[in-house]
Design an enzyme around this catalytic site. Structure first.
Site, PDB file in Angstrom:
ATOM      1  N   HIS A  13      -6.824   3.732   1.298  1.00 63.42           N
ATOM      2  CA  HIS A  13      -6.156   2.529   0.736  1.00 63.42           C
ATOM      3  C   HIS A  13      -4.710   2.511   1.229  1.00 63.42           C
ATOM      4  O   HIS A  13      -3.870   3.266   0.740  1.00 63.42           O
ATOM      5  CB  HIS A  13      -6.190   2.582  -0.788  1.00 63.42           C
ATOM      6  CG  HIS A  13      -5.638   1.344  -1.432  1.00 63.42           C
ATOM      7  ND1 HIS A  13      -6.329   0.624  -2.373  1.00 63.42           N
ATOM      8  CD2 HIS A  13      -4.468   0.677  -1.280  1.00 63.42           C
ATOM      9  CE1 HIS A  13      -5.619  -0.406  -2.762  1.00 63.42           C
ATOM     10  NE2 HIS A  13      -4.461  -0.396  -2.106  1.00 63.42           N
ATOM     11  N   HIS A  15      -1.304  -0.021   2.838  1.00 59.70           N
ATOM     12  CA  HIS A  15      -0.658  -1.284   3.224  1.00 59.70           C
ATOM     13  C   HIS A  15       0.244  -1.027   4.425  1.00 59.70           C
ATOM     14  O   HIS A  15       1.160  -0.205   4.339  1.00 59.70           O
ATOM     15  CB  HIS A  15       0.188  -1.828   2.069  1.00 59.70           C
ATOM     16  CG  HIS A  15      -0.610  -2.152   0.852  1.00 59.70           C
ATOM     17  ND1 HIS A  15      -1.158  -3.392   0.621  1.00 59.70           N
ATOM     18  CD2 HIS A  15      -1.002  -1.364  -0.194  1.00 59.70           C
ATOM     19  CE1 HIS A  15      -1.826  -3.377  -0.521  1.00 59.70           C
ATOM     20  NE2 HIS A  15      -1.754  -2.155  -1.033  1.00 59.70           N
ATOM     21  N   LEU A  16      -0.018  -1.745   5.510  1.00 60.35           N
ATOM     22  CA  LEU A  16       0.809  -1.556   6.717  1.00 60.35           C
ATOM     23  C   LEU A  16       1.708  -2.737   7.024  1.00 60.35           C
ATOM     24  O   LEU A  16       2.501  -2.680   7.956  1.00 60.35           O
ATOM     25  CB  LEU A  16      -0.089  -1.281   7.944  1.00 60.35           C
ATOM     26  CG  LEU A  16      -0.720   0.104   8.026  1.00 60.35           C
ATOM     27  CD1 LEU A  16      -1.573   0.211   9.275  1.00 60.35           C
ATOM     28  CD2 LEU A  16       0.345   1.211   8.019  1.00 60.35           C
ATOM     29  N   ARG A  17       1.534  -3.851   6.293  1.00 57.59           N
ATOM     30  CA  ARG A  17       2.323  -5.073   6.558  1.00 57.59           C
ATOM     31  C   ARG A  17       2.068  -5.564   7.985  1.00 57.59           C
ATOM     32  O   ARG A  17       1.080  -5.196   8.609  1.00 57.59           O
ATOM     33  CB  ARG A  17       3.812  -4.850   6.280  1.00 57.59           C
ATOM     34  CG  ARG A  17       4.129  -4.143   4.964  1.00 57.59           C
ATOM     35  CD  ARG A  17       3.496  -4.799   3.760  1.00 57.59           C
ATOM     36  NE  ARG A  17       3.954  -4.199   2.495  1.00 57.59           N
ATOM     37  CZ  ARG A  17       3.285  -4.266   1.367  1.00 57.59           C
ATOM     38  NH1 ARG A  17       2.115  -4.866   1.302  1.00 57.59           N
ATOM     39  NH2 ARG A  17       3.768  -3.726   0.267  1.00 57.59           N
ATOM     40  N   ASN A  41      -3.704  -7.950   2.205  1.00 55.27           N
ATOM     41  CA  ASN A  41      -2.845  -8.880   1.438  1.00 55.27           C
ATOM     42  C   ASN A  41      -1.563  -9.214   2.192  1.00 55.27           C
ATOM     43  O   ASN A  41      -0.457  -8.997   1.713  1.00 55.27           O
ATOM     44  CB  ASN A  41      -2.545  -8.335   0.031  1.00 55.27           C
ATOM     45  CG  ASN A  41      -1.776  -7.031   0.041  1.00 55.27           C
ATOM     46  OD1 ASN A  41      -1.872  -6.244   0.977  1.00 55.27           O
ATOM     47  ND2 ASN A  41      -1.013  -6.786  -1.001  1.00 55.27           N
ATOM     48  N   LYS A  99     -11.891  -6.860  -0.059  1.00 52.51           N
ATOM     49  CA  LYS A  99     -10.984  -6.543  -1.164  1.00 52.51           C
ATOM     50  C   LYS A  99     -10.909  -7.693  -2.163  1.00 52.51           C
ATOM     51  O   LYS A  99     -10.674  -8.836  -1.789  1.00 52.51           O
ATOM     52  CB  LYS A  99      -9.584  -6.264  -0.594  1.00 52.51           C
ATOM     53  CG  LYS A  99      -8.514  -5.946  -1.633  1.00 52.51           C
ATOM     54  CD  LYS A  99      -8.752  -4.617  -2.331  1.00 52.51           C
ATOM     55  CE  LYS A  99      -7.795  -4.415  -3.499  1.00 52.51           C
ATOM     56  NZ  LYS A  99      -6.616  -3.659  -3.166  1.00 52.51           N
ATOM     57  N   HIS A 136      -8.995  -4.327  -7.064  1.00 47.92           N
ATOM     58  CA  HIS A 136      -7.755  -4.136  -7.831  1.00 47.92           C
ATOM     59  C   HIS A 136      -8.144  -4.427  -9.279  1.00 47.92           C
ATOM     60  O   HIS A 136      -8.292  -5.579  -9.664  1.00 47.92           O
ATOM     61  CB  HIS A 136      -6.639  -5.071  -7.351  1.00 47.92           C
ATOM     62  CG  HIS A 136      -5.360  -4.833  -8.096  1.00 47.92           C
ATOM     63  ND1 HIS A 136      -4.258  -4.240  -7.520  1.00 47.92           N
ATOM     64  CD2 HIS A 136      -5.027  -5.044  -9.396  1.00 47.92           C
ATOM     65  CE1 HIS A 136      -3.299  -4.119  -8.430  1.00 47.92           C
ATOM     66  NE2 HIS A 136      -3.741  -4.600  -9.574  1.00 47.92           N
ATOM     67  N   HIS A 174      -6.961   2.736  -6.839  1.00 50.85           N
ATOM     68  CA  HIS A 174      -5.763   3.274  -7.505  1.00 50.85           C
ATOM     69  C   HIS A 174      -5.903   3.325  -9.022  1.00 50.85           C
ATOM     70  O   HIS A 174      -5.148   2.656  -9.744  1.00 50.85           O
ATOM     71  CB  HIS A 174      -4.504   2.512  -7.086  1.00 50.85           C
ATOM     72  CG  HIS A 174      -4.640   1.012  -7.006  1.00 50.85           C
ATOM     73  ND1 HIS A 174      -5.087   0.234  -8.049  1.00 50.85           N
ATOM     74  CD2 HIS A 174      -4.379   0.151  -6.003  1.00 50.85           C
ATOM     75  CE1 HIS A 174      -5.095  -1.023  -7.684  1.00 50.85           C
ATOM     76  NE2 HIS A 174      -4.670  -1.106  -6.433  1.00 50.85           N
ATOM     77  N   LEU A 220       1.888  -1.458  -9.060  1.00 46.86           N
ATOM     78  CA  LEU A 220       0.790  -1.987  -9.867  1.00 46.86           C
ATOM     79  C   LEU A 220      -0.518  -1.371  -9.410  1.00 46.86           C
ATOM     80  O   LEU A 220      -0.742  -1.306  -8.198  1.00 46.86           O
ATOM     81  CB  LEU A 220       0.729  -3.519  -9.764  1.00 46.86           C
ATOM     82  CG  LEU A 220       1.865  -4.239 -10.494  1.00 46.86           C
ATOM     83  CD1 LEU A 220       1.891  -5.714 -10.147  1.00 46.86           C
ATOM     84  CD2 LEU A 220       1.745  -4.042 -12.009  1.00 46.86           C
ATOM     85  N   ASP A 248      -2.303   3.985  -1.402  1.00 45.15           N
ATOM     86  CA  ASP A 248      -1.674   2.706  -1.794  1.00 45.15           C
ATOM     87  C   ASP A 248      -0.202   2.707  -1.392  1.00 45.15           C
ATOM     88  O   ASP A 248       0.624   2.081  -2.066  1.00 45.15           O
ATOM     89  CB  ASP A 248      -1.831   2.429  -3.297  1.00 45.15           C
ATOM     90  CG  ASP A 248      -1.609   0.957  -3.633  1.00 45.15           C
ATOM     91  OD1 ASP A 248      -1.609   0.122  -2.719  1.00 45.15           O
ATOM     92  OD2 ASP A 248      -1.422   0.666  -4.825  1.00 45.15           O
ATOM     93  N   HIS A 252       8.129  -2.021   0.767  1.00 45.63           N
ATOM     94  CA  HIS A 252       8.848  -3.293   0.620  1.00 45.63           C
ATOM     95  C   HIS A 252      10.292  -3.030   1.003  1.00 45.63           C
ATOM     96  O   HIS A 252      10.798  -1.911   0.810  1.00 45.63           O
ATOM     97  CB  HIS A 252       8.826  -3.774  -0.836  1.00 45.63           C
ATOM     98  CG  HIS A 252       7.489  -4.250  -1.306  1.00 45.63           C
ATOM     99  ND1 HIS A 252       7.026  -5.520  -1.067  1.00 45.63           N
ATOM    100  CD2 HIS A 252       6.519  -3.620  -2.008  1.00 45.63           C
ATOM    101  CE1 HIS A 252       5.829  -5.661  -1.606  1.00 45.63           C
ATOM    102  NE2 HIS A 252       5.486  -4.508  -2.175  1.00 45.63           N
ATOM    103  N   ALA A 264       6.291  -5.031  -6.567  1.00 47.41           N
ATOM    104  CA  ALA A 264       5.538  -3.798  -6.848  1.00 47.41           C
ATOM    105  C   ALA A 264       5.143  -3.098  -5.563  1.00 47.41           C
ATOM    106  O   ALA A 264       4.647  -3.734  -4.629  1.00 47.41           O
ATOM    107  CB  ALA A 264       4.286  -4.150  -7.642  1.00 47.41           C
TER     108      ALA A 264
HETATM  109  O1  DOR Z   1       2.120  -1.554  -6.162  1.00 47.74           O
HETATM  110  C1  DOR Z   1       1.391  -2.251  -5.477  1.00 47.74           C
HETATM  111  N1  DOR Z   1       1.781  -2.733  -4.273  1.00 47.74           N
HETATM  112  N2  DOR Z   1       0.185  -2.551  -5.942  1.00 47.74           N
HETATM  113  C2  DOR Z   1      -0.608  -3.420  -5.305  1.00 47.74           C
HETATM  114  O2  DOR Z   1      -1.667  -3.680  -5.804  1.00 47.74           O
HETATM  115  C3  DOR Z   1      -0.157  -4.119  -4.082  1.00 47.74           C
HETATM  116  C4  DOR Z   1       0.860  -3.362  -3.388  1.00 47.74           C
HETATM  117  C5  DOR Z   1       1.587  -4.151  -2.315  1.00 47.74           C
HETATM  118  O3  DOR Z   1       0.967  -4.806  -1.494  1.00 47.74           O
HETATM  119  O4  DOR Z   1       2.827  -4.104  -2.303  1.00 47.74           O
HETATM  120 ZN    ZN Z   2      -2.815  -1.556  -2.680  1.00 47.12          ZN
END
Ligand code: DOR
Ligand code: ZN
Length: 347
Positions: A13, A15-17, A41, A99, A136, A174, A220, A248, A252, A264
């Site tokens: 799990h 996130h790479l943006r 996302n 997802k 989620h 998560h 989150l 996860d 940011h 988050a």
């Molecule tokens: O903390 C989080 N950040 N929870 C998520 O479900 C999404 C993630 C994000 O994409 O920043």
């Molecule tokens: Zn996530």
């Protein structure tokens, strides 16, 4: 124990943006993990196989040449997802799962699902084609306390979903509560599993709220009270194949976190495996780390286990205060502090 050699782990799990930010974060995961499930996302979200394959190409272009990191792609489930897109996803060797974000549950979830009845035929197709659903697991009703949203999701959404789709393979992502641990453990069938993050193993809600508000610990689902952290540690170190590693890691920009309405996400990738080692060491369970990090996820997804190894050494090093993040900066978990474990060699 000062040295720990493991089969190379995977991150189930991540996130790479995208864009300039992607190029600055991917190496933090590629230094350590062989594969990662990439969250869809983005803005706009990855809703088609064509978009996922194009995103995969952008990820591959950002990976250091020395790494053989393999991004496993996902589709973002919306109320417009079609059965034929699910079939196309199943036929692609690069698409691993779909997802499900309840609309409004988290970062960039506004295109998510408001009502599962709107995606019933898509879920039936996923069950037929055996494409896993990654969840989620939080309800979004404003009347529900934010600390109870996972527990309520299990009762009101997950349990009926599991009843209605008896063969659909599901990962509850998560997990943060004792209730989630109990629910997943109690299901005898291997079709339900859960990922656990390093930050939920190492921190409780005091780390978010005591002595001031700590925006870099806001994620989150939220960090929960200590009893829940203890339940997660027990599950992760139990050797139970239903629980596996999913960081996860969610970077940011510093300005977006340190803001009147901070977003988050916790950026753990620069020391993800090292953080898990610290958590497992706390409960004298380093011998359980390899199965959790390197075997259970691959087995659930029906993918081969990795065969290279990596070594962790008990040797302190200092986490930088921040890293580049496109044109901005991102603050990692434990910025500026000593990290106890270090990766011995880069792959
Ligand atoms: O903390 C989080 N950040 N929870 C998520 O479900 C999404 C993630 C994000 O994409 O920043
Ligand atoms: Zn996530």
């Amino acid at each position: 124990m000062h040295c720990l050699t493991l089969i190379q782990p995977d991150d189930w799990h991540l996130h790479l943006r995208d864009g300039a930010a992607l190029a600055t974060v991917v190496s933090a995961s590629a230094r350590c993990f062989a594969r990662a499930i990439i969250m869809p996302n983005l803005k706009p979200p990855i809703t088609t196989v064509a978009e996922a394959l194009a995103y995969r190409q952008r990820i591959i272009a950002s990976i250091p040449l020395t790494s053989s990191f393999n991004p496993l792609m996902t589709l973002y489930l919306t109320e417009n997802t079609t059965v034929s897109e699910i079939k196309t996803a199943k036929e692609s060797e690069y698409l691993t799962a779909v997802k499900y974000y309840p609309a409004g549950a988290t970062t960039h979830s506004e295109y998510g699902v408001t009502d599962l009845r709107q995606v019933w035929s898509v879920l039936e197709a996923m069950q037929t084609y055996d494409l896993p659903l990654l969840i989620h697991g939080e309800v979004t009703a404003t009347s529900i306390d934010v600390f109870d949203r996972e527990k309520m999701f299990i009762e009101y959404v997950l349990d009926p979903l599991i009843e209605n789709f008896p063969a659909l393979r599901i990962v509850l992502e998560h997990i943060t509560t004792q209730e989630a641990v109990e629910y997943v453990s109690a299901m005898s069938s291997a079709r339900l599993a859960a990922t656990i993050t390093a930050h939920h193993l190492l921190m409780n809600r005091n780390d978010l709220l005591a002595g001031g508000i700590h925006p870099h610990h806001y994620c989150l689902p939220l960090l929960k009270r200590e009893t829940h952290r203890q339940a997660l540690l027990k599950a992760a170190t139990s050797g139970h194949p239903k629980f596996f590693l999913g960081t996860d890691s969610a970077p940011h920009a510093r300005v977006a976190k340190e803001s009147p309405c901070g977003c988050a996400g916790i950026y753990t990738a620069p020391a993800a495996l090292e953080f898990y080692a610290e958590a497992f060491e706390q409960v004298h369970a380093l011998d359980k780390l390899e199965a959790f990090a390197s075997f259970h996820g691959a087995d659930f997804y029906g993918l081969p286990r990795n065969n290279k190894t990596i070594t962790l050494i008990k040797r302190p090093w200092q986490m930088p205060n921040e890293f580049e993040f496109g044109e901005q900066r991102v603050v990692p978990m434990r910025a500026g502090t000593n990290i106890h474990w270090q990766l011995a060699q880069t792959l």
